[in-house]
Design a protein around this motif. Structure first.
Motif, PDB file in Angstrom:
ATOM      1  N   SER A  83       1.716 -65.201  68.043  1.00  0.00           N
ATOM      2  CA  SER A  83       1.161 -64.725  66.781  1.00  0.00           C
ATOM      3  C   SER A  83       1.661 -63.297  66.576  1.00  0.00           C
ATOM      4  N   ILE A  84       1.396 -62.744  65.404  1.00  0.00           N
ATOM      5  CA  ILE A  84       1.848 -61.370  65.166  1.00  0.00           C
ATOM      6  C   ILE A  84       0.748 -60.379  65.539  1.00  0.00           C
ATOM      7  N   ARG A 131      -2.129 -57.685  65.431  1.00  0.00           N
ATOM      8  CA  ARG A 131      -3.177 -57.557  64.427  1.00  0.00           C
ATOM      9  C   ARG A 131      -2.854 -56.456  63.399  1.00  0.00           C
ATOM     10  N   ALA A 163      -0.622 -57.712  60.740  1.00  0.00           N
ATOM     11  CA  ALA A 163      -1.254 -58.630  59.791  1.00  0.00           C
ATOM     12  C   ALA A 163      -2.120 -57.851  58.814  1.00  0.00           C
ATOM     13  N   LEU A 164      -2.913 -56.924  59.356  1.00  0.00           N
ATOM     14  CA  LEU A 164      -3.886 -56.211  58.519  1.00  0.00           C
ATOM     15  C   LEU A 164      -3.234 -55.240  57.537  1.00  0.00           C
ATOM     16  N   ASN A 172      -0.993 -55.514  55.507  1.00  0.00           N
ATOM     17  CA  ASN A 172      -0.646 -56.081  54.204  1.00  0.00           C
ATOM     18  C   ASN A 172      -1.840 -56.152  53.258  1.00  0.00           C
ATOM     19  N   ASP A 198      -7.414 -53.573  51.934  1.00  0.00           N
ATOM     20  CA  ASP A 198      -8.453 -52.839  52.661  1.00  0.00           C
ATOM     21  C   ASP A 198      -8.750 -53.554  53.975  1.00  0.00           C
ATOM     22  N   THR A 207     -10.578 -52.891  58.302  1.00  0.00           N
ATOM     23  CA  THR A 207     -11.068 -52.016  59.363  1.00  0.00           C
ATOM     24  C   THR A 207     -10.048 -52.140  60.489  1.00  0.00           C
ATOM     25  N   LYS A 245     -10.281 -54.115  62.928  1.00  0.00           N
ATOM     26  CA  LYS A 245     -10.246 -55.498  63.398  1.00  0.00           C
ATOM     27  C   LYS A 245     -10.245 -56.542  62.290  1.00  0.00           C
ATOM     28  N   PHE A 246     -10.824 -56.176  61.136  1.00  0.00           N
ATOM     29  CA  PHE A 246     -11.051 -57.176  60.086  1.00  0.00           C
ATOM     30  C   PHE A 246     -10.408 -56.795  58.759  1.00  0.00           C
ATOM     31  N   TYR A 247     -10.161 -57.824  57.938  1.00  0.00           N
ATOM     32  CA  TYR A 247      -9.908 -57.590  56.526  1.00  0.00           C
ATOM     33  C   TYR A 247     -11.260 -57.215  55.925  1.00  0.00           C
ATOM     34  N   ARG A 248     -11.259 -56.305  54.942  1.00  0.00           N
ATOM     35  CA  ARG A 248     -12.523 -55.896  54.362  1.00  0.00           C
ATOM     36  C   ARG A 248     -12.510 -56.197  52.872  1.00  0.00           C
ATOM     37  N   VAL A 249     -13.540 -56.891  52.415  1.00  0.00           N
ATOM     38  CA  VAL A 249     -13.613 -57.292  51.002  1.00  0.00           C
ATOM     39  C   VAL A 249     -14.989 -56.917  50.455  1.00  0.00           C
ATOM     40  N   PRO A 250     -15.126 -56.870  49.142  1.00  0.00           N
ATOM     41  CA  PRO A 250     -16.463 -56.609  48.584  1.00  0.00           C
ATOM     42  C   PRO A 250     -17.459 -57.651  49.100  1.00  0.00           C
ATOM     43  N   LYS A 251     -18.705 -57.234  49.274  1.00  0.00           N
ATOM     44  CA  LYS A 251     -19.750 -58.119  49.800  1.00  0.00           C
ATOM     45  C   LYS A 251     -19.764 -59.467  49.064  1.00  0.00           C
TER      46      LYS A 251
END
Lengths: 95, 479
Positions: free
Chosen positions: A70-71, A73, A76-77, A79, A82, A84, A86-92
């Motif tokens: 895999s690539i 992290r 990947a992030l 691109n 938004d 953090t 570790k994670f992609y961050r999206v509106p609630k």
């Protein structure tokens, strides 16, 4: 076949596009003419012709179940608009 | 008025492949977030998916085990919708032309066999995971699960009660685990169940309006969620209302289903044939190969356990629920073939002591430290009279805990059965002389005191005296 303004708005909503009044007019008439052309194609007799879902006459292109890297992290992030560390961050999503 | 429920289940099962459906990323559960992705599964422009052959094989395998017709020609479709866990903006799934159609499985409810139709089984990719808790004004997205192969198994609306639904799920899970295509873990989400539920007055042909119940995320909730939803619909009708067609979420802490009201977009998925993937033309030869590789399935095995081993249905059912348990049982039975009652004796040990010890440590049979031959060896010690049945329970537990063989334990712990008549007689005499009151009562006709005397002798000999000899000697001495 005339595409109504409501239909244009519905399609735009499904595609998450916001259109101006002018654009709704423009795309409405363009979509209508595309469908008119489809009507033209429908005049052809295709009763004995198999439907085509692919232009290539290929089938069964498969791979074995073998692991590949895999690539990283960060790669990947980076691109995403938004994220953090570790994670992609999206509106609630759920309030 | 009496109502009848009509239930159809849609089950999503994660396939036990090493890698994802369209790329070589790992499918391992529980890894660090966003460490198992690549440009293909996170939907970068210009990439092309390539189908994992094993995933297709697993779906065909499942279809065959569920008596389906395997489509000779099948293709993928795009299901278009937006959600943060779906990076491409569409899910690659199947619409028309799924891989498997028109099957059935059999369940047993209240002693009666019932066929539940399988409408279709198709293959698709899983989405990622959204995290909403402890994330402030945001939601977090982990795409490790994106592209893990799933199959969706859709039943006919043949299910008529929550109990039938539960039996159906159990059977489905057993088959998937026998085939080794899915681990069947509902809590971890590798097996998920959505239910379409409606009710109608008994005797009515037409279906009522249905709701879709989602988020049934544990085996124990299948029955509960459906029971609640059926009761709710009956109440709505009895109060003169109408059931609304909607999606409802099962809330296990509150024990109710709740309407998703507006949180859901209109279903307008605009399916079309997936242009990035070519069709699948499944050759007869491959289907035959897969067919010949199918293991003996739970129903067939259960019937064989009844006919071959003379086991009661109940025993056969328990023993064949999980293939590794059935295998363990059969190995033990094969290495202990002394008597006709052997299979039932072994069944009792497996259902009883072995299951108890495994449950105590929440272990599965695959983690069982005891080998089947060890049970057979121990049973032979009982047959030879070396140990009593009672002592065997101690020996069994010791074998389980230490991994030592029965014979070794018996020697080490001095558990050999006392069959020496003079030694037993000595103990019997002691018990009689110490309990004059009981002896008098016994002689006055209180025969049930026999049990008391046997118990005292066993206590004195630490359970090692041969029970039959104790009985005989007591009878002789007390008459």
């Amino acid at each position: 076949m005339k595409i109504s303004k409501e239909e244009v708005e519905h399609i735009a909503k499904l595609a998450r596009l916001s259109l101006s009044g002018e654009e709704k007019e423009l795309f409405g008439s363009q979509l209508s003419s595309i469908l008119d052309y489809m009507e033209k194609l429908n005049e052809l007799d295709t009763r004995d012709i198999e439907p085509t879902s692919h232009v290539l006459s290929l089938s069964d292109v498969m791979r074995d179940d073998t692991l590949r890297h895999s690539i990283p992290r960060e790669d990947a992030l980076m691109n995403a608009p938004d994220h953090t560390d570790k994670f992609y961050r999206v509106p609630k999503i759920i309030e | 008025m009496k109502y009848e429920a009509v239930i159809g289940l849609e089950v999503h099962a994660q396939l036990l492949t090493e890698t994802k459906i369209f790329c070589g990323c790992s499918t391992k559960f529980g890894s660090e977030p966003n460490t198992q992705t690549c440009p293909i599964c996170i939907g970068m422009p210009g990439v092309l998916p390539v189908l994992n052959k094993k995933a297709l094989e697993f779906v065909i395998k499942t279809g065959l085990a569920m008596n389906c017709r395997i489509s000779p020609y099948s293709r993928f479709a795009r299901k278009n919708y937006f959600y943060p866990d779906l990076p491409k903006g569409y899910q690659i799934s199947q619409y028309e032309l799924p891989i498997c159609e028109h099957g059935f499985i059999e369940i047993i409810v209240n002693g009666e066999m019932k066929k539940i139709g399988i409408t279709r089984i198709h293959i698709e990719e899983d989405a990622g995971k959204n995290i909403h808790e402890g994330t402030g004004n945001y939601s977090f997205v982990d795409l490790n699960r994106t592209g893990v192969p799933l199959m969706e198994i859709v039943s006919e609306p043949d299910i008529r009660s929550p109990q039938e639904a539960s039996e159906y799920m159990k059977k489905l899970r057993a088959i998937l685990r026998y085939l080794g295509v899915c681990d069947g873990n509902m809590e971890q989400g590798s097996l998920r169940c959505d239910a379409n539920v409606s009710i109608r007055p008994e005797g009515q042909k037409e279906y009522g309006t249905r709701t879709e119940v989602k988020n049934i995320n544990s085996f124990k909730f299948v029955e509960k969620a459906l029971e609640y939803e059926i009761k709710r619909q009956i109440k709505v009708l009895e109060e003169g209302g109408k059931v609304i067609q909607e999606t409802r979420l099962w809330d296990s802490t509150k024990g109710i289903t709740e309407s998703m009201r507006g949180k859901e977009e209109a279903h307008d998925y605009r399916y079309f044939p997936e242009p990035d993937l070519v069709p699948m033309i499944v050759e007869r030869k491959w289907i035959d190969e897969i067919k010949s590789s199918l293991p003996e399935l739970p129903d067939v095995k259960r019937e064989r356990f009844v006919s071959e081993y003379g086991l009661p249905e109940y025993d056969a059912d328990l023993l064949t629920d999980e293939k590794p348990l059935a295998d363990w049982y059969e190995e033990a039975t094969a290495s202990y073939s002394l008597s006709v009652s052997g299979p039932k004796i072994i069944s009792n040990w497996v259902k009883g002591e072995l299951t108890r010890l495994l449950n105590e440590e929440s272990k599965t049979i695959e983690e069982c430290p005891l080998r089947p031959e060890q049970l057979a060896d121990m049973l032979r010690l009982i047959d030879k009279g070396t140990i009593s049945g009672k002592i065997a329970k101690i020996v069994f537990e010791e074998m389980y805990k230490t991994g030592k063989d029965a014979e070794e334990i018996v020697k080490e712990k001095g558990l050999i059965q006392i069959t020496d008549e003079s030694a037993i007689e000595k103990a019997v005499d002691e018990v009689i002389s110490k309990n004059p009151k009981e002896v008098a009562r016994f002689k006055a006709g209180e025969e049930k005191l026999m049990g008391f005397f046997v118990g005292q002798v066993m206590k004195l000999t630490k359970g090692k005296a041969n029970p039959q000899m104790v009985n005989e000697l007591l009878k002789k001495k007390l008459s």
